[in-house]
Design an enzyme around this catalytic site. Structure first.
Site, PDB file in Angstrom:
ATOM      1  N   HIS A 152      36.142  61.389  10.018  1.00  0.00           N
ATOM      2  CA  HIS A 152      35.328  59.851  10.167  1.00  0.00           C
ATOM      3  C   HIS A 152      34.410  60.400  10.681  1.00  0.00           C
ATOM      4  CE1 HIS A 152      35.884  62.450  14.233  1.00  0.00           C
ATOM      5  NE2 HIS A 152      35.839  61.715  15.068  1.00  0.00           N
ATOM      6  N   HIS A 205      31.788  60.662  13.209  1.00  0.00           N
ATOM      7  CA  HIS A 205      31.003  61.405  14.380  1.00  0.00           C
ATOM      8  C   HIS A 205      30.510  62.549  13.726  1.00  0.00           C
ATOM      9  CE1 HIS A 205      33.839  59.087  17.565  1.00  0.00           C
ATOM     10  NE2 HIS A 205      32.707  58.350  17.653  1.00  0.00           N
ATOM     11  N   ASP A 220      30.324  65.780  15.159  1.00  0.00           N
ATOM     12  CA  ASP A 220      30.488  66.714  14.833  1.00  0.00           C
ATOM     13  C   ASP A 220      31.747  66.920  14.129  1.00  0.00           C
ATOM     14  OD1 ASP A 220      32.740  65.430  15.965  1.00  0.00           O
ATOM     15  OD2 ASP A 220      33.398  66.696  17.840  1.00  0.00           O
ATOM     16  N   HIS A 221      32.201  65.611  12.792  1.00  0.00           N
ATOM     17  CA  HIS A 221      33.178  66.214  11.683  1.00  0.00           C
ATOM     18  C   HIS A 221      32.259  66.157  10.395  1.00  0.00           C
ATOM     19  CE1 HIS A 221      36.616  65.991  14.108  1.00  0.00           C
ATOM     20  NE2 HIS A 221      35.800  65.736  14.758  1.00  0.00           N
ATOM     21  N   HIS A 245      41.162  56.408  16.627  1.00  0.00           N
ATOM     22  CA  HIS A 245      40.286  56.760  17.646  1.00  0.00           C
ATOM     23  C   HIS A 245      38.924  56.206  17.982  1.00  0.00           C
ATOM     24  CE1 HIS A 245      37.936  60.701  18.848  1.00  0.00           C
ATOM     25  NE2 HIS A 245      37.222  60.098  17.239  1.00  0.00           N
TER      26      HIS A 245
END
Ligand SMILES: [Zn+2]
Length: 302
Positions: free
Chosen positions: A60, A62, A64-65, A140
């Protein structure tokens, strides 16, 4: 099957912890799953031959990914990569990356393909003669997929003493491995099962991050060998899980138990916790075979 955790914490990178990224080696493929900030450094630190990565799976959008992705794409160019790179990701990532490249008047000298995902049901997104990769729709705050990697059944193995004893010409070895009966040098039909051993059982790996507790993924991941499931929180902070659409260690264990997986690996820990062992202890009240992801840790599953 070998899994190398490059990063397994949520939110921001810190001195000793990295956001999500991991490398799965399965049936001679090297797959990169998520690409948080710092992924390149961790690939080098873990001595992973990253020119071998041909497919990247992004869960996804976000940061941090995936905040490490544009840097990795750019490094591949500096390393004069020529092989294709395929990125399987939510819709929108192609626009993000191409805008960054365009404003830098940059380009890649290798073919770069984006396979953008929009489906809310599990779909087959990659297949060759060795593996299949399926999406696992997650729950999510934004559109998110986990990924299921499944080895295909390999060839049978020759049992050489029996093959020689049976007086079979070398030209037929491949046919035997593929499960065919063959004629030996005396014209006798030989049952392939008498001179070969069955292939190793195919391995499977499911990556599920980020997600709230979502029981309907259970049929998709049923009986996998290894499940990586996010456990952002402990039960003492369980009130935070539904509103942030994350899971607790206990919830991850419940999914592992219902899906009858062999091993559960926990990760995506909130950085508020100092003692990761609490995650393991909490999960083990529900499900016994629990391992903790740690940055730089390698798991080998034979
Ligand atoms: Zn997220």
């Amino acid at each position: 099957m070998k899994l190398t955790i490059l990063g397994c914490f949520s939110a921001t990178p810190r001195k000793d912890t990295n956001p999500t990224a991991q490398v799965l080696e399965i049936n001679n493929h090297l797959f990169l799953i998520d690409c948080g900030e710092g992924t390149q450094v961790e690939l080098r630190r873990n001595k992973i031959k990253f020119a071998r990565i041909k497919h990247i799976f992004i869960s996804h959008l976000h940061g941090d990914h995936y905040f490490g992705l544009v840097g990795l794409i750019s490094t591949f160019r500096l390393l004069t990569r020529e092989t294709e790179l395929h990125i399987h990701c939510p819709k929108g990532l192609k626009e993000v990356i191409t805008l960054q490249m365009k404003l830098a008047d940059s380009w890649t000298n290798y073919p770069l393909f984006f396979h953008e995902l929009t489906s809310d049901t599990s779909e087959l997104i990659f297949e060759d003669d060795r593996v299949e990769v399926w999406t696992i729709p997650l729950d999510h705050r934004i559109y998110t997929n986990g990924f299921l990697f499944k080895e295909k059944e390999g060839e049978r193995h020759l049992h050489m003493p029996s093959v020689i004893e049976a007086n079979i010409d070398m030209a037929y070895y491949n046919k035997l491995k593929q499960g065919h009966d063959v004629l030996n040098n005396d014209g006798v039909l030989i049952d392939h099962k008498k001179v070969t051993l069955p292939p190793k059982p195919p391995k499977s790996y499911a990556f599920c991050s980020d997600t709230a507790y979502k029981e309907d993924i259970v049929p998709i991941i049923k009986d996998v060998d290894v499940l990586y499931h996010e456990a952002t929180f402990l039960e003492k902070n369980a009130h935070l899980a539904p509103k942030t659409k994350h899971s607790t260690a206990k919830e991850a264990a419940l999914i592992a138990k219902k899906a009858n997986v062999k091993t559960l690996i926990l990760g995506h820990y909130s950085t508020r916790y100092d003692d990761l062992n609490e995650f393991k202890l909490e999960a083990q009240t529900i499900f016994s075979s629990v391992k903790l992801a740690r940055d730089g840790k390698q798991f080998i599953f034979d």
